[in-house]
Each structure stands twice: as C-alpha cells, then as structure tokens.
Design an enzyme around this catalytic site. Sequence first.
Site, PDB file in Angstrom:
ATOM      1  CB  SER A  35     -75.290 -49.076  18.351  1.00  0.00           C
ATOM      2  OG  SER A  35     -74.734 -47.801  18.155  1.00  0.00           O
ATOM      3  NE  ARG A  54     -44.773 -19.212  25.026  1.00  0.00           N
ATOM      4  CZ  ARG A  54     -45.446 -18.247  25.625  1.00  0.00           C
ATOM      5  NH1 ARG A  54     -45.704 -18.312  26.893  1.00  0.00           N
ATOM      6  NH2 ARG A  54     -45.851 -17.186  24.958  1.00  0.00           N
ATOM      7  CG  MET A  59     -51.252 -17.043  36.022  1.00  0.00           C
ATOM      8  SD  MET A  59     -50.440 -18.452  36.744  1.00  0.00           S
ATOM      9  CE  MET A  59     -49.555 -19.128  35.379  1.00  0.00           C
ATOM     10  CE1 TYR A 114     -70.690 -48.347  15.156  1.00  0.00           C
ATOM     11  CE2 TYR A 114     -70.338 -50.727  15.214  1.00  0.00           C
ATOM     12  CZ  TYR A 114     -71.194 -49.636  15.257  1.00  0.00           C
ATOM     13  OH  TYR A 114     -72.548 -49.819  15.386  1.00  0.00           O
ATOM     14  CB  CYS A 125     -74.535 -44.318  17.159  1.00  0.00           C
ATOM     15  SG  CYS A 125     -76.001 -44.850  18.046  1.00  0.00           S
ATOM     16  CE  LYS A 131     -40.698 -16.422  31.576  1.00  0.00           C
ATOM     17  NZ  LYS A 131     -41.327 -16.097  30.291  1.00  0.00           N
ATOM     18  CG  HIS A 184     -53.682 -11.148  24.604  1.00  0.00           C
ATOM     19  ND1 HIS A 184     -55.043 -11.068  24.437  1.00  0.00           N
ATOM     20  CD2 HIS A 184     -53.460 -12.040  25.586  1.00  0.00           C
ATOM     21  CE1 HIS A 184     -55.624 -11.873  25.314  1.00  0.00           C
ATOM     22  NE2 HIS A 184     -54.690 -12.467  26.025  1.00  0.00           N
ATOM     23  NE  ARG A 197     -39.893 -12.465  32.470  1.00  0.00           N
ATOM     24  CZ  ARG A 197     -40.080 -11.543  31.525  1.00  0.00           C
ATOM     25  NH1 ARG A 197     -41.235 -11.452  30.928  1.00  0.00           N
ATOM     26  NH2 ARG A 197     -39.106 -10.733  31.210  1.00  0.00           N
ATOM     27  N   GLY A 199     -50.230 -15.047  29.106  1.00  0.00           N
ATOM     28  CA  GLY A 199     -50.838 -13.798  29.549  1.00  0.00           C
ATOM     29  C   GLY A 199     -51.888 -13.942  30.637  1.00  0.00           C
TER      30      GLY A 199
END
Length: 901
Positions: free
Chosen positions: A791, A363, A107, A878, A858, A26, A481, A96, A105
Amino acid sequence: MSKYVFTFGNGKADGKADMKELLGGKGANLAEMTNLGISVPAGFTLSTEVCSHFYDHDKNYPPELEQQVLEALKNVEDMMAKKFGDSKNPLLVSVRSGAAVSMPGMMETVLNVGLTSKTIPTLIDKTQNPRFVYDAYRRLIMMYSDVVMEKAAGVEPKDGFGIRERLEGLIEDRKKVKGVELDTDLDGDDWKKLSVAFKKTVKDVLGEEFPDDPYDQLWGGIGAVFISWNGKRAISYRRIEGLSNEMGTAVNIQAMVFGNTGETSATGVAFTRNPATGENVFFGEWLSNAQGEDVVAGIRTPNPINLAGKSDKNQHLLSLEESMPELYAQLDRIQNQLGIHYRDMQDIEFTIEDGKLWMLQTRVGKRNGAAAIKIAIDMYDEGLISKEETLMRVNPAHVDELLHPMVDPSAEAEIEVLVSGLPAGPGGASGQIVFTADDAEAWASEGKQVVLVRNETSPEDVHGMHAAAAVLTAKGGMTSHAALVARGWGKCCIVGCGALNINRAEKIVDVNGQTLNEGDWITLNGTKGNVYRDKLPLVPADPLNNESFRRLMELADEVRSLGVRTNVETPEDAEQALIFGAEGIGLCRTEHMFFDPKRITAMREMIIAETEKARRIAVMKLLPFQRKDFYKILKAMDGFPVTIRLLDPPLHEFVTLNDDQIANLAIELSIDEHLLKARIENLHELNPMLGHRGCRLGIAYPEITEMQARAIFEATVKLTQEGVEVFPEVMIPLISTAAEFRHQEAIIRQIAKDVTKETGTKFSYLVGTMIEIPRACLTADEVAETAEFFSFGTNDLTQTTFGFSRDDIGGFLPTYLENQILPHDPFQSLDQTGVGQLVEMGVKKGRLVRPDLKVGICGEHGGDPDSIDFCHRTGLDYVSCSPFRVPIARLAAAQAVLRNK
Ligand code: PEP
Ligand code: MG
C-alpha cells in the site's frame, strides 16, 4: 499566410464550436450560433495565436494582423450597413476577451468603441436620444480609461483610488447636486457634462488625453485585452482553478447593439436550466432599458425573466414573459434550441434593441454540485447524453459539494432572521465578518473562518472570496459576479441583501436596526437566503437522499475498475464510509486508537518503559483495548478486507508534555518525576518524522508487534466463530529494506500460528507492507518475495522523495506556488513526474516477483481525482481515502477509465 482573424455574421461564420482553443469559448460559440441561424451581431475574432505571438514577441502583433483586422472590419461594416468612425452612419463595436476556458470577469472588456466627437452628433441625430448617446460615451470613457489607460498601461492608482472609482465619484456628486438617487434619474445634459468632466479627470490623473480617433480606441482595446490575460486577477484565477497559462485569450470585436435606447430595449442573462438546483426550467434575469454590465455588476436588482422565476422576494418585479411576450417566446425558442444543440446547460446573454432580439453569448453554464449532478442524470434520462458523457459531466468537486453541511434546522427555527437576500450559493456556513477581500485572505490564513461582506464583489475580490467560508452582498442578483463565482466554487453565498448598510471605512454594517462589527459571527443559509447573528450549528449534508447522486454513483460503479476503500479508525467512521460505498478499509492507523485519555497513559507507560519486562507489562495493558477495537472494526466491515497497520507513531507526539503533565504522569505511573523527565528527554528526536517510528519501533520492541498481531487474530477468531466474514490484512509501516519486512512478518506469522493452536480456529489473513520510502520502491522485488500486498503511503513517500518535511512545508509552499516552482501542493495531488516514477517502479518490480500482488494507495492522494487517474493508469487495485472522499473517488475512478480508454 496565417489566418489570425475569423469573421461571423449574417448566418455565416469562419469558425465553429469545436474551435475553442483557437477562437476562445466566446468566439467559437458566436460563430456556432451564427451558423445555427440565430441572430448575432456581426463581428470577428482575433485568435489565441495572436495572443501567443504577442507574448512571444515582446508585445508585438504578427505583421499581417493589421490588414486582416481592417478587412474583417470592412466586412462587418457591410453586414451591419454602417461604417466605423463614419459621420453619417457610424458603427460602434465592443472589444471583449474570450479564452478557451471561461474565466468570468477575469479579463477586460471595452464597449462603445468608435464614439468620437465626429460620431456623437450623428448618433444623437439618428436616435434623437442624446441621453442614450452621452450615457454610452461616458461608459466608454470609464471603461477605456480604467482598462486601457490605467490597468494595461501598468499605472498604479494614486492613494489607492483607481480612475474608475474617481469617475464614479463624479456621478455620485452630480446625483447629490440634483438631489436624485439613481443613475437613471440623470438626463442627457447631465451625462454630457459628466463626459466633459470625465475627460478632464482622465487627463489630469493619467496625464493623457482620452483618444478621439476610433482606430486608436480599437487598437487600445485589443492591446488591453491581451495584456489582461497576464493581469494579476487572471493569473490568480488560473492558479485557483488549475488552468494553464499557455492557452492565451482571443479578442472578439463585435458590432454594438444597445439594450438602453429606451423602453423597447432590454438586456438579460439566463440559463437554459436552473443553475442552482438543476431543475429543467428556463431561468434568468433581465432589465429594461439597460446595458448588459448593469445586470452582471449588480448595480440594479434585475427582474425575473419569466413567471417560473418569481418568488416571494421578487413577486413585484415584472418578468420579460409579461412585458414583452413575443420576444420572450422567441428567446425561449432559442434557449431550447441551444440547450438541445449543445446538449448541456447554457449560460446565455441577450440584448433587445428597439424590439429586436440579439444573442450576444452562449457558453456552458457554471452550476453548483447538486445542479451538475441533476442536470447530468436528467439529460441522460432524456437521451441527450450517453452514460460516459454523464459521468464526465460531473466534476468530482461537484460531488464534494453535495457532502457539505447545512445550517441545523432546529437551531435555525429558534432564531430570528437578521436579514434575507437571494439564495445564490446553497449550503450553510458561518464565519466572522470582514469587509475587504484582503482581510478575508489575511484572517483565513490565520485559521479564522470568515464571511466576506460587501456591497457587491468584483473580480478584484476573488482571492478573498476564495478564502472566505461564505460571501454576502448587499446588491446584485443571481447572475451577479458574487453569485457566479461563489456558485462555481460551490461556496455558500447570499446576494442582493438590500437592507445591509455597509460602512467599509468604519468596518461596521447596520442592518435592520442592529450594528455588526468586523469580527462578529454570522451564519448564512445560502439555500434559503437567510442570514443569522452568531454561529449556528451546521449539520452534515444528506447526499443519500439525493436520487440523482445515488444514480450517478451507480453509473460510476458500473464503469470503474479501481476499488475504493477508506482510511478509518473507528467503527462509526467505518459505517459512514460503507454508506458512501467503501469496499473495505485500506488504512487503519492503530496509533490513532490511543488518543483516548485512559489509553494514552498505557501507551505512554509503554513508550517510556526502559526494560523489556516493564514494556511487556505496559503493552499487555493495551491488548484488551486493541482486541476490542479490532473486533468492532472488523465486524463493521463484515465481508470486506480490513488493512490494519501496526503502530507507526512519531514518539514525540505521545510524550510532548509540560511540567505539570509530567508531574501527573509520574504520579499515575508511580515513578520518579526526574527519572521520567530524563527518559522523555532521551526520547527527544531532532527529526521525529525520520526517527524512531514505523517498523523501526516494532523491530526495537517486538513485544509491541506481538501484542498487536495477537489482538488482531484473537478478534478474527472470535468473529469467525460468530460467523462474521473477516479478511484482516496486517500491514507493516515505513520499511526501507526487505529484511525489516521479514523481521516483522516472522513475528506476525508466529502469533497467527499460536492463536490458531490456542483456539483451534483457522482463519486467513495477509501480511503486507506500506511502501513509503524510496528505497522500498527501488527494492520492491525483494520485498514482494514475502509481502502479499503493497500500500503506497504517498504522504511519507512525497516527504522522503522531495525531502520536504510534511509538517513544515507550509513555511515555503506559498512561495513555491507563487513562483511556479511547484504546480501544486505535492501533498495534495501526487507529483506524478517524480514520486509517480517511484510508485510505477514499485508496482512493476513487485508484480515481477509476485504477479498477483495486491497494490493500493492510502496516502492523502487516494482521494484526489488527478492522483486517482494516475493510480488507474499505474494498475493499482484500489485507492483508499477518508469516508467523505469515497464518493469523489468512485466518480474519479470511473472518469479515469473513460479518460484512458
Ligand atoms: C502515508 O505516509 O502516506 C500514510 C498513509 O501514512 P501516515 O500518513 O500515517 O504516515
Ligand atoms: Mg506514512
């Protein structure tokens, strides 16, 4: 001397956008907007270093802070031509929070700081608007007593009623006495009387006077913001979002401007593009004669900002474009400028005070998956961002969202809409109604699917919102919110459903003449904003018809170097994975092919066989099934490698039977029930996960390996003869020694020779192994002498490295996470520091002996973005994951390349 305070105002700022870590998002953006020449009320930012100092020094500030704050305040006074606490021309400020990463929201905020018995009369005199001044004052008392005197002071509310709720009760009482419904129906005298009553209640409940000194208010506010950094909900938000606790918050002190001084004032929240669809249109909401919190808290349903934002639901509400066309045009120019300057969709807040427009925040805007992908691809096409930026803009979780289900349209067409609201979070979801966040969490932990139904949500509810399948609110708009938080998570959400009449005490909701109870099922279509009774079927998402998604995947494929395979056992799943872009099968768990009732009997017969002869007979019954399975799956993957793992069942999974089932099985297999029971008891293991499974099975019963190898190779021959390109890779599970591998390998190669001889058909194949036991990593060089591929089975490797049972970790994991003993569930995201070392060692030792050793993963981690980044860095060839994670893995693999360049 360290600089802790950074000023902005009048076109000049100490900070800029790239100083987020120091100034918080902010503060950095307020500085940036100021430098861009956009009108921002003057102010200053206390850096995050103050927060760190505060926590490192037993909640004390750096000694030089006070002086720096006073100087900065003086500066603001000069720029705004007002004085803090002055009886002639008082300056009011907001206090703020603002961390480097937005935590909407989570804090605290205190507004209207500086209103005291000395400044109130002056302000009334100046504005000739006592209603406005007393309204501002009661808001200050409300916020300050809640945030500073109760929460930051650690006061536990009596009987669960916080001070804010008590004060709100006084407003409701007053409205009842006056016979009015809305806050706006109360006049100056009401608010004045309420302020007096508020202060009395504060003193009675909290035992302290509400401070009448502006500097006490200011420092009280600053301290409360820093304390809120370690408040319960901020900590839980950071845990959910995986954010660091170290960064700290900044505090922004800024001259107040008011959107509630009368009809020429207004306030609003907007996005430079639509955050729900990604469409390139300015999108937002506003309220005339209101303060910003009124829009976000969802207390009044806000109006659309422009004509483009009108729908059949808000048609009747006047847009800012219609009401204040000149100011709208100015705002539109600024939002355009910000969108281009930041090269990303911005979430902006503004206030109009007596006809003057002020920007209060910009923001990067939260968006859902579909919007994130569309915005990234559109901005790439518009030339705003590069290919690399485009790929980094989309979070792999965003891709996941696109793969989420929708309410089945045919079922939806059959049923009446129960109620509708604003479509805040798209997609479909159903669940049982609960009315509190705690219930949502508790029910969900019992495996229930719930919809959290509330009047509105507050940051106190985030844990329940997270646990719920969907969120439904009676109040609030698209920027409330509930909407912001749900959208951030890609959760289905409907807000502003005014027809809901919620009775939280009785746990019922009345809606359009019907009553629903706690536990009743409802279904939400978050894309349309419709709610239905009952549980409607959902259909899978259709990402393939999404052009932006397709383009994003193409870009990812251009960049990534890791291959992406899939873990499947059926040809249908293989097809799905291919559609999602899989380049082969990395794991086919053959034991999963036996859960069919017909086959499971043959499998059980094999397991309980006591002699080799009996076992061979049972095993040969399985051969035709297996040959057919392998034929189908290899055919589906025409041209791609298919890794087939030999049987790896924890035996107990197949013979956990009750007495009736044992009796039936005895009949089916024509053996004595008592004998069968004894045999099953014999097979019982105390630690089946560490028991007779993996290659141990094939070593004890080579006929099983023989049968499986034969099935694979016979299918290979048949397909080769049919002209299909097949690349089978036979994988031996759970080895801990090279000797185990060699034992099984010899059988497989012998069968391959036999099949070639019998059929006269040559084919190529590989024999490799799972690496999922620490000893296999430690001796990977020995294993790689004959193994052609590795693997990593990181499920078992995590289990055996930590010594945590895969099946039982649920018993203690929550405690571990809460106490930060583990940063995350190591079965979800690879423990790179510990288990990762073993993987690195395995790769290194293996390739030392066999430089072209093919290496993949995997375990479940193959679909986890952080783990994929690790796999990239470790040089794997992979990753392999479930079909629905293939697109996520493609993007994560591309991001890994860019991140590690
Ligand atoms: C593993 O252990 O990571 C693995 C893929 O095998 P399974 O989950 O079948 O034990
Ligand atoms: Mg395993």
